[in-house]
Every structure is written in C-alpha cells, then in structure tokens.
Write a protein that holds these residues in place. Structure first.
Motif, PDB file in Angstrom:
ATOM      1  N   SER A  49      83.714 -14.372  34.539  1.00  0.00           N
ATOM      2  CA  SER A  49      85.068 -14.900  34.359  1.00  0.00           C
ATOM      3  C   SER A  49      85.527 -14.776  32.906  1.00  0.00           C
ATOM      4  O   SER A  49      84.710 -14.723  31.973  1.00  0.00           O
ATOM      5  N   ASN A  50      86.845 -14.725  32.742  1.00  0.00           N
ATOM      6  CA  ASN A  50      87.496 -14.728  31.425  1.00  0.00           C
ATOM      7  C   ASN A  50      87.037 -13.583  30.523  1.00  0.00           C
ATOM      8  O   ASN A  50      86.860 -13.746  29.306  1.00  0.00           O
ATOM      9  N   THR A 110      87.767  -7.084  33.908  1.00  0.00           N
ATOM     10  CA  THR A 110      88.567  -8.028  33.137  1.00  0.00           C
ATOM     11  C   THR A 110      89.311  -8.986  34.057  1.00  0.00           C
ATOM     12  O   THR A 110      89.476  -8.734  35.250  1.00  0.00           O
ATOM     13  N   GLU A 111      89.795 -10.067  33.481  1.00  0.00           N
ATOM     14  CA  GLU A 111      90.453 -11.111  34.267  1.00  0.00           C
ATOM     15  C   GLU A 111      91.916 -10.782  34.556  1.00  0.00           C
ATOM     16  O   GLU A 111      92.353 -10.805  35.700  1.00  0.00           O
ATOM     17  N   THR A 112      92.676 -10.433  33.517  1.00  0.00           N
ATOM     18  CA  THR A 112      94.109 -10.143  33.705  1.00  0.00           C
ATOM     19  C   THR A 112      94.453  -8.804  33.070  1.00  0.00           C
ATOM     20  O   THR A 112      94.524  -7.789  33.740  1.00  0.00           O
TER      21      THR A 112
END
Length: 411
Positions: free
Chosen positions: A22-23, A182-184
């Motif tokens: 995450s993140n 990646t997250e976003t």
C-alpha cells in the motif's frame, strides 16, 4: 471492537501484506528506461554467445550434427532434430545463467545499480556491433519477415520472463518497493505489466483495425474534467460499476494500446505491405526506434503538463509510457542483425512455444511458495535462493515441454 479491527487482529499476516503493498509511489522513468535496456541486451548477448561454441555447439549446430539419426518435430516453424536431452538441458542451463539470473539480480540485489549497469551493457553491445563490422560477417540468409518475426518472438519472451519473475519477487522484501504497483499516480516496473501483456499479444493479432485517435483523446478529456477524481476516490457504491470502476473505465486505455499494437504489427511485421527484403527490415528498425523516442518524449510532456501516469486509470500518459517502454525493448532486440550469431536461444524457443503454460505454471508456483513461506519474514539470501529455484524449475519445465513437442493452447 469494530469488524475491520477484529479481522486484522485475527489475521495479522494478511494485514502486514496489505500494508506492504500500500501507499507506493513507484520509481523514476529513467530507472524504467534502464531496466528496459538491460533485459533485451542480455538476450542479445546470449544470441552472440550462441555462436561462440563455448558449450560445445549452439542449438542449431546440435541439430545439424544429429540430423542423420534424429526424428523431426516441428514447433512454430522450428524443426527440432536433436534427440540429445542432455545437450538440450545444458543449453537451457546456459540460457538460464546468461538471461534469467542477471535479470533476477537486477530486479533485486542490483536494483540500485541498474542505471550504471545499463550504460555498461550498452557500451558492451556497441563493442559487439563494431566487432561484427570489423570481422565483416556475411549478412544473414534468413528472409526479412522471418527475422522480424523472430524479434517479435524474443520481445514476447522478454515480457513473459519479466512477468514471471516479478509476480513472485514482489512478495519478498528483497524486491524494491518502488518496483511494485503504485497506489494512484506514478509508475513502476509492475505497473507496466498488464499494458505490456496487451501490446505483446496485439502485435501478433491477425485482425487488423484502424487506430482511433479519438478513443484515446476522448477518454483523457473525461479524466481531466472529473472522471479521475471519481476513479481514484475510495468511496464506492453498491452497484457493479462503482465496485469495479477502475477496471471498467481503464478498458478504454488498454483498448487503445491493443489497437496501436495491431496496427504496428500489421504494417511493419505481418501485413501485406511488409516484405522480406533487407530494406524492409531496416525500415522497420528505424520506424520502431523513432516511435520509441516519440512516445518517450510524449510521455514526459503528458506527465509534466497534462496528467501524471496512472495505471489505475490507464490514462493517456500511461498508454504512451507502455508504448515507449515496450517499443524500446523491441527496438533493441531488432539490433540482433548487427550482432554476430543472432540465433534464437533455446530458452526463448521453449517459452515462445508455451507462453500460456509458462504463465499458468508461474502463478501456480507463486501460490505454492506463498502458502509455504512467510515471504515478509524471509531473509534476503533465502528469498534470492527461493526465487532462483523457482525460476530454474520454470525454465526446465518449459524446456522439457518444448523438447517433447508439448504445447498448451486453447484456440
């Protein structure tokens, strides 16, 4: 205690694995370009090594040597005459040492030196090209289409090797977090996996369609004017569209990648307009290099001034990055004609004959490792050993399948 806290307390390992992935923000495009340089050059080095008779004789030399007493087996146009399993496995082992092991090391313990190693490998490749020019090797006798198709096959194998190594390596701490998804916004090695898979298959698609620039631009327009906020938000409704919003809307981006790949494959490699002349091979090489540079420049501009690269949305910057990175790999592989001994390695032929089987076996082995080992607590040395054994089993299994003429296809 709420439901989420209770679930996390009952399954702490699952919670740690979720936090582990995450993140994440990804790596730099320079590092992606470096890795995209290293792997195809390793393949070219193996092609050059094939002609040096270090292991006794190359695969084709073995085939010629045993042609009088061997039975014929055909696989994608390759005629396999050798009955010597020992020699065949020895060739697979050498391919494993030259291609797979260095690739795995660059994904793990040598990750921090990828840019430097890419520069050194480029210099080595240039030396090999210069050496062939000085030795005045005769031009290859194979037709232009066969040579270009061999480059496409090598490219698809490179994509598969990268995919198979990463799907297990990502579960260990030895795999750099900047290479994981990646997250976003941002990009990483694994972010490019699905896009690369789509492009690799579209290049050999037999159905040619015109590329629609309206589809790419229209989707990006929606993203800029509010769709990106909706897709990246954590709020989800109970309907099926809201629950699967990223996957559904990213189809527009992946469809663009597919259409571009089909058009490139049809116009440069497999279509009626492509020919078997030396001039057509040179033309294809030049076009692929120009397109790779064009898409890299376009990606940098889009990422800086329009919208950052995002795998979750498969936006325009992501589409151009996938095209840039993969065309770079293909462009380097298309330099095989300038390197002495531009033969396809045994491992490439084995994987190319069973790409689907390789992917399925890799996922099966990944599942078995995750069920048997606490990957997050594993030391770096143990993790590297597990990855090496995993990659070796996969290579040998595909080699044995190809040697025995086994192919897994559903169409």
């Amino acid at each position: 205690m709420d439901t989420t806290t209770l679930r996390n307390s009952l399954n702490p390992i699952k919670r740690l694995k979720e936090e582990f992935v995450s993140n994440l923000t990804g790596s730099s495009m320079i590092e992606i370009a470096a890795l995209s340089t290293i792997i195809p050059i390793l393949v070219l080095l193996r092609h050059s090594f094939n002609s040096s008779n270090v292991i006794g004789m190359s695969l084709r030399a073995v085939l010629d040597h045993t042609a009088a007493n061997a039975s014929l087996k055909k696989s994608d146009g390759l005629v396999i005459r050798s009955k010597s399993l020992k020699r065949y496995l020895a060739a697979i082992a050498v391919d494993f040492l030259i291609i797979v092991i260095p690739t795995l090391l660059f994904f793990t313990v040598l990750a921090d030196w990828s840019c430097l190693c890419a520069i050194l490998l480029v210099l080595l490749l240039l030396l090999l090209i210069a050496a062939k020019g000085m030795l005045n090797h005769s031009p290859t006798r194979e037709s232009g289409n066969q040579s270009l198709r061999a480059n496409i096959s090598s490219f698809r194998v490179v994509v598969m090797i990268t995919t198979c190594l990463c799907i297990l390596a990502v579960d260990f701490r030895i795999f750099p977090r900047r290479y994981a998804k990646t997250e976003t916004y941002g990009t990483s090695l694994m972010d490019l996996g699905v896009g690369s898979f789509v492009l690799a298959n579209s290049l050999v698609s037999r159905q040619a369609r015109n590329v629609s620039s309206t589809n790419r631009k229209g989707y990006q327009y929606w993203l800029i004017y509010g769709l990106n906020t909706y897709l990246l938000s954590n709020q989800r409704g109970s309907d099926i569209i809201s629950q699967n919003k990223e996957g559904l809307f990213s189809i527009f981006g992946y469809w663009s990648i597919y259409l571009i790949g089909v058009q490139l494959g049809n116009s440069l490699f497999f279509g009626k307009n492509s020919s078997a002349t030396l001039g057509s091979k040179r033309r294809a090489r030049i076009i692929v290099w120009i397109l790779a540079l064009f898409f890299w420049m376009t990606t940098l501009l889009l990422d800086s001034y329009v919208e950052r690269v995002s795998r979750r949305m498969c936006n325009l910057a992501y589409v151009t990055l996938v095209l840039a990175q993969n065309l770079q790999v293909l462009a380097i592989l298309m330099l095989s004609g300038y390197v002495a001994g531009n033969e396809t390695s045994v491992l490439e032929e084995a994987l190319n004959s069973n790409l689907l089987a390789a992917f399925l076996l890799a996922n099966l082995l990944t599942g078995l490792v995750n069920l048997s080992v606490d990957t997050l607590s594993t030391s770096s040395i143990t993790a590297l050993l597990i990855l090496l054994v995993y990659a070796f089993i996969l290579s040998i299994a595909m080699g044995l399948a190809n040697f025995n003429g086994i192919r897994l296809k559903f169409w």
